[in-house]
Design a protein around this motif. Structure first.
Motif, PDB file in Angstrom:
ATOM      1  N   GLN A 151       0.836  -1.203   0.000  1.00  0.00           N
ATOM      2  CA  GLN A 151       0.000   0.000   0.000  1.00  0.00           C
ATOM      3  C   GLN A 151       0.872   1.254   0.000  1.00  0.00           C
ATOM      4  OE1 GLN A 151      -3.527   0.285  -0.192  1.00  0.00           O
ATOM      5  NE2 GLN A 151      -2.751   2.328  -0.691  1.00  0.00           N
ATOM      6  N   ALA A 152       1.929   1.257   0.795  1.00  0.00           N
ATOM      7  CA  ALA A 152       2.838   2.410   0.812  1.00  0.00           C
ATOM      8  C   ALA A 152       3.513   2.601  -0.545  1.00  0.00           C
ATOM      9  CB  ALA A 152       3.883   2.235   1.914  1.00  0.00           C
ATOM     10  N   ILE A 153       3.888   1.496  -1.178  1.00  0.00           N
ATOM     11  CA  ILE A 153       4.498   1.578  -2.511  1.00  0.00           C
ATOM     12  C   ILE A 153       3.504   2.142  -3.517  1.00  0.00           C
ATOM     13  CG2 ILE A 153       5.363   0.179  -4.426  1.00  0.00           C
ATOM     14  CD1 ILE A 153       6.643  -1.651  -2.260  1.00  0.00           C
ATOM     15  N   ALA A 154       2.243   1.716  -3.417  1.00  0.00           N
ATOM     16  CA  ALA A 154       1.203   2.251  -4.309  1.00  0.00           C
ATOM     17  C   ALA A 154       0.990   3.743  -4.057  1.00  0.00           C
ATOM     18  CB  ALA A 154      -0.098   1.486  -4.101  1.00  0.00           C
ATOM     19  N   ASP A 155       1.052   4.169  -2.793  1.00  0.00           N
ATOM     20  CA  ASP A 155       0.841   5.577  -2.454  1.00  0.00           C
ATOM     21  C   ASP A 155       2.003   6.457  -2.912  1.00  0.00           C
ATOM     22  OD1 ASP A 155      -1.530   4.906  -1.222  1.00  0.00           O
ATOM     23  OD2 ASP A 155      -0.680   4.863   0.800  1.00  0.00           O
ATOM     24  N   TYR A 156       3.219   5.950  -2.783  1.00  0.00           N
ATOM     25  CA  TYR A 156       4.406   6.775  -3.012  1.00  0.00           C
ATOM     26  C   TYR A 156       5.117   6.497  -4.329  1.00  0.00           C
ATOM     27  CZ  TYR A 156       3.986   7.601   2.053  1.00  0.00           C
ATOM     28  OH  TYR A 156       3.548   7.926   3.308  1.00  0.00           O
ATOM     29  N   GLY A 157       4.807   5.377  -4.977  1.00  0.00           N
ATOM     30  CA  GLY A 157       5.498   5.028  -6.211  1.00  0.00           C
ATOM     31  C   GLY A 157       6.803   4.279  -5.980  1.00  0.00           C
ATOM     32  N   GLY A 158       7.187   4.133  -4.749  1.00  0.00           N
ATOM     33  CA  GLY A 158       8.429   3.473  -4.365  1.00  0.00           C
ATOM     34  C   GLY A 158       8.801   3.958  -2.977  1.00  0.00           C
ATOM     35  N   ALA A 169      21.656   0.240  -9.202  1.00  0.00           N
ATOM     36  CA  ALA A 169      22.441   1.440  -8.906  1.00  0.00           C
ATOM     37  C   ALA A 169      21.755   2.711  -9.385  1.00  0.00           C
ATOM     38  CB  ALA A 169      23.827   1.315  -9.554  1.00  0.00           C
ATOM     39  N   GLY A 170      20.952   2.609 -10.448  1.00  0.00           N
ATOM     40  CA  GLY A 170      20.287   3.792 -10.974  1.00  0.00           C
ATOM     41  C   GLY A 170      19.210   4.336 -10.059  1.00  0.00           C
ATOM     42  N   SER A 171      18.725   3.529  -9.130  1.00  0.00           N
ATOM     43  CA  SER A 171      17.717   3.980  -8.169  1.00  0.00           C
ATOM     44  C   SER A 171      18.036   3.377  -6.809  1.00  0.00           C
ATOM     45  CB  SER A 171      16.311   3.574  -8.627  1.00  0.00           C
ATOM     46  OG  SER A 171      16.264   2.189  -8.923  1.00  0.00           O
ATOM     47  N   PRO A 172      19.122   3.826  -6.182  1.00  0.00           N
ATOM     48  CA  PRO A 172      19.578   3.198  -4.940  1.00  0.00           C
ATOM     49  C   PRO A 172      18.542   3.247  -3.836  1.00  0.00           C
ATOM     50  CG  PRO A 172      20.662   5.316  -5.301  1.00  0.00           C
ATOM     51  CD  PRO A 172      19.943   4.984  -6.556  1.00  0.00           C
ATOM     52  N   MET A 173      18.328   2.107  -3.218  1.00  0.00           N
ATOM     53  CA  MET A 173      17.418   1.936  -2.088  1.00  0.00           C
ATOM     54  C   MET A 173      15.952   2.122  -2.455  1.00  0.00           C
ATOM     55  SD  MET A 173      19.517   3.496   1.166  1.00  0.00           S
ATOM     56  CE  MET A 173      18.245   2.932   2.318  1.00  0.00           C
ATOM     57  N   LYS A 174      15.622   2.122  -3.742  1.00  0.00           N
ATOM     58  CA  LYS A 174      14.218   2.215  -4.143  1.00  0.00           C
ATOM     59  C   LYS A 174      13.593   0.827  -4.110  1.00  0.00           C
ATOM     60  CE  LYS A 174      11.042   3.801  -7.733  1.00  0.00           C
ATOM     61  NZ  LYS A 174      10.905   4.401  -9.087  1.00  0.00           N
ATOM     62  N   CYS A 175      12.596   0.658  -3.256  1.00  0.00           N
ATOM     63  CA  CYS A 175      11.922  -0.625  -3.104  1.00  0.00           C
ATOM     64  C   CYS A 175      10.562  -0.584  -3.781  1.00  0.00           C
ATOM     65  CB  CYS A 175      11.740  -0.952  -1.621  1.00  0.00           C
ATOM     66  SG  CYS A 175      13.288  -1.119  -0.712  1.00  0.00           S
ATOM     67  N   THR A 176      10.294  -1.568  -4.619  1.00  0.00           N
ATOM     68  CA  THR A 176       9.015  -1.629  -5.325  1.00  0.00           C
ATOM     69  C   THR A 176       8.254  -2.913  -5.003  1.00  0.00           C
ATOM     70  OG1 THR A 176      10.117  -2.563  -7.270  1.00  0.00           O
ATOM     71  CG2 THR A 176       9.827  -0.171  -7.216  1.00  0.00           C
ATOM     72  N   SER A 177       8.711  -3.638  -3.995  1.00  0.00           N
ATOM     73  CA  SER A 177       8.013  -4.838  -3.530  1.00  0.00           C
ATOM     74  C   SER A 177       8.420  -5.084  -2.088  1.00  0.00           C
ATOM     75  CB  SER A 177       8.376  -6.053  -4.395  1.00  0.00           C
ATOM     76  OG  SER A 177       9.705  -6.467  -4.127  1.00  0.00           O
ATOM     77  N   PRO A 178       7.607  -5.841  -1.335  1.00  0.00           N
ATOM     78  CA  PRO A 178       8.031  -6.213   0.025  1.00  0.00           C
ATOM     79  C   PRO A 178       9.379  -6.928   0.030  1.00  0.00           C
ATOM     80  CG  PRO A 178       5.703  -6.670  -0.263  1.00  0.00           C
ATOM     81  CD  PRO A 178       6.227  -6.287  -1.616  1.00  0.00           C
ATOM     82  N   ARG A 208       9.565   5.329   3.708  1.00  0.00           N
ATOM     83  CA  ARG A 208       9.651   6.722   3.262  1.00  0.00           C
ATOM     84  C   ARG A 208       9.502   6.802   1.743  1.00  0.00           C
ATOM     85  NH1 ARG A 208      13.493  10.519   6.548  1.00  0.00           N
ATOM     86  NH2 ARG A 208      11.498  11.635   6.469  1.00  0.00           N
ATOM     87  N   LYS A 209       8.854   7.844   1.281  1.00  0.00           N
ATOM     88  CA  LYS A 209       8.696   8.031  -0.161  1.00  0.00           C
ATOM     89  C   LYS A 209      10.067   8.156  -0.804  1.00  0.00           C
ATOM     90  CE  LYS A 209       6.388  10.829  -3.693  1.00  0.00           C
ATOM     91  NZ  LYS A 209       5.409  11.903  -3.970  1.00  0.00           N
ATOM     92  N   TRP A 210      10.303   7.389  -1.865  1.00  0.00           N
ATOM     93  CA  TRP A 210      11.608   7.397  -2.515  1.00  0.00           C
ATOM     94  C   TRP A 210      11.716   8.561  -3.485  1.00  0.00           C
ATOM     95  CZ3 TRP A 210      13.736   7.259  -7.372  1.00  0.00           C
ATOM     96  CH2 TRP A 210      15.109   6.973  -7.442  1.00  0.00           C
ATOM     97  N   TYR A 211      12.815   9.282  -3.394  1.00  0.00           N
ATOM     98  CA  TYR A 211      13.141  10.345  -4.335  1.00  0.00           C
ATOM     99  C   TYR A 211      14.555  10.119  -4.871  1.00  0.00           C
ATOM    100  CZ  TYR A 211       9.311  13.222  -2.448  1.00  0.00           C
ATOM    101  OH  TYR A 211       8.084  13.696  -2.058  1.00  0.00           O
ATOM    102  N   PRO A 212      14.827  10.549  -6.108  1.00  0.00           N
ATOM    103  CA  PRO A 212      16.215  10.529  -6.600  1.00  0.00           C
ATOM    104  C   PRO A 212      16.964  11.720  -6.004  1.00  0.00           C
ATOM    105  CG  PRO A 212      14.749  11.365  -8.305  1.00  0.00           C
ATOM    106  CD  PRO A 212      13.870  10.968  -7.145  1.00  0.00           C
ATOM    107  N   ILE A 213      17.608  11.515  -4.879  1.00  0.00           N
ATOM    108  CA  ILE A 213      18.241  12.602  -4.121  1.00  0.00           C
ATOM    109  C   ILE A 213      19.626  12.913  -4.665  1.00  0.00           C
ATOM    110  CG2 ILE A 213      19.259  13.147  -1.862  1.00  0.00           C
ATOM    111  CD1 ILE A 213      16.881  11.816  -0.560  1.00  0.00           C
ATOM    112  N   ASP A 214      19.936  14.194  -4.803  1.00  0.00           N
ATOM    113  CA  ASP A 214      21.272  14.645  -5.168  1.00  0.00           C
ATOM    114  C   ASP A 214      22.129  14.633  -3.902  1.00  0.00           C
ATOM    115  OD1 ASP A 214      23.589  15.941  -5.852  1.00  0.00           O
ATOM    116  OD2 ASP A 214      22.633  17.774  -6.558  1.00  0.00           O
ATOM    117  N   PRO A 215      23.079  13.711  -3.785  1.00  0.00           N
ATOM    118  CA  PRO A 215      23.839  13.591  -2.534  1.00  0.00           C
ATOM    119  C   PRO A 215      24.682  14.810  -2.199  1.00  0.00           C
ATOM    120  CG  PRO A 215      24.794  12.197  -4.238  1.00  0.00           C
ATOM    121  CD  PRO A 215      23.489  12.712  -4.782  1.00  0.00           C
ATOM    122  N   SER A 216      24.992  15.637  -3.193  1.00  0.00           N
ATOM    123  CA  SER A 216      25.813  16.824  -2.908  1.00  0.00           C
ATOM    124  C   SER A 216      25.064  17.843  -2.060  1.00  0.00           C
ATOM    125  CB  SER A 216      26.274  17.489  -4.208  1.00  0.00           C
ATOM    126  OG  SER A 216      25.213  18.183  -4.847  1.00  0.00           O
TER     127      SER A 216
END
Length: 348
Positions: A102-109, A128-137, A181-189
């Motif tokens: 449900q959280a994945i459906a709400d946030y997209g990842g 690596a292109g989406s580090p720590m992005k979870c799309t399944s339990p 937490r909602k996944w975002y592609p975060i700029d680490p800098s």
């Protein structure tokens, strides 16, 4: 000048159990949710789930995959593996799976964490292109099970290590929680760690240990310090109700004018001081009455090369099973065998 190091009592505050619990996610997030990342808090968690996280090995609960590889197994294959399967504890968390989906459906990842710790050391296990992005339990469980960091939150003795004694009858209760937490592609800098001592913002450190040229531009440094101080004074200083010594992580917006809170941490040895040492911060605290915090960024490509340019958490980039499996195999043979083991794990 004396070379004697400051004592721990000078470097760090005394912490009680209540002080520590103020830093767990569910304690601070409700007050700061408007300036943080959207998140779902899952609790209570079952004892069986806590047992699963604390068990040896990296394996997935039954039903956590969105597409079950095991459905393609023949009866003969099931029979061949029956002896091995019967000897292993099987875990299944259908209710928790549903909450994660449900959280994945709400946030997209989502990216997961526990009360205090996130599995950043296991980010290598997902693309690596989406580090720590979870799309399944299964992604969530695999990240948590592959992490050394989250073990801190599983043991109450670790959580309250070094705390002052507390009467047993009045001791605040600790309950494990899963944060999605909602996944975002975060700029680490643009990630910064900020240090507050005795209610005073004294240090700001770059979190990602790579060199970014723009961070060293004088105008950029001034903008960052001004934005961090304004954000802290307006959004955090008078709203934080824990002890006056704390560390908070933020993500600056692209224009460096605003920020989002990522996390709060105790001002304690367990919290990485990054480009400072806690002795440095003590000197900043005692050596100047200035209200401007000190900013530290990596100032050249060779800065801290000996200790910081290696991949983060490189000791944890392969689980023990993979290291053991690699003995006497060349790269091609190891890659093939590792792929077979992952497939077998998913099927089991």
């Amino acid at each position: 000048m004396s070379s004697e190091k400051p004592s721990l009592n000078r470097l760090f505050p005394h912490l009680t159990r209540e002080d520590v619990l103020a830093f767990q996610f569910s304690s601070w997030y409700p007050k700061f949710r408007q300036i943080s990342i959207k998140s779902t808090i899952v609790r209570p968690l079952t004892e069986e789930f806590c047992e699963y996280l604390d068990s040896d090995g990296v394996f997935l609960p039954v039903g956590s995959e969105d597409q079950q590889a095991s459905s393609s197994l023949s009866n003969d294959e099931d029979d061949e593996d029956s002896d091995e399967s019967d000897s292993a504890t099987k875990y299944a968390f259908p209710e928790l799976d549903a909450q994660i989906r449900q959280a994945i459906a709400d946030y997209g990842g989502v990216f997961p964490k526990l009360n205090f710790s996130s599995p950043r050391d296991a980010s290598w296990i997902l693309p690596a292109g989406s580090p720590m992005k979870c799309t399944s339990p299964a992604d969530v469980y695999m990240l948590l099970k592959s992490s050394d960091f989250i073990s801190h939150d599983l043991d109450e003795d670790n959580v309250f290590e070094g705390c002052e004694p507390f009467p047993e009858s009045q001791s605040p209760q600790y309950e494990l929680e899963l944060i999605l937490r909602k996944w975002y592609p975060i700029d680490p800098s643009r990630e910064l760690r900020c240090f507050v001592r005795q209610g005073r913002l004294i240090g700001v450190s770059q979190r990602d240990t790579n060199y970014y040229e723009y961070l060293n531009e004088p105008d950029t440094s001034r903008r960052i310090l001004a934005s961090v101080r304004e954000f802290w004074e307006y959004h955090i200083k008078d709203k934080w109700n824990g002890c006056p010594d704390y560390v908070f992580d933020i993500l600056l917006t692209r224009d460096l004018s605003r920020a989002h809170i990522l996390d709060f941490n105790p001002y304690a040895p367990r919290t990485d001081s990054l480009l400072f040492t806690y002795e440095d911060l003590q000197q900043v605290m005692s050596g100047s009455s200035s209200e401007t915090p000190q900013l530290r960024v990596i100032n050249s490509r060779s800065h801290l090369a000996a200790t910081r340019n290696a991949p983060a958490y490189q000791h944890n980039m392969l689980p023990l099973e993979a290291l053991q499996m690699s003995n006497d195999l060349d790269i091609g043979a190891f890659a093939s065998k590792w792929e077979e083991e992952i497939k077998k794990t998913l099927e089991d």
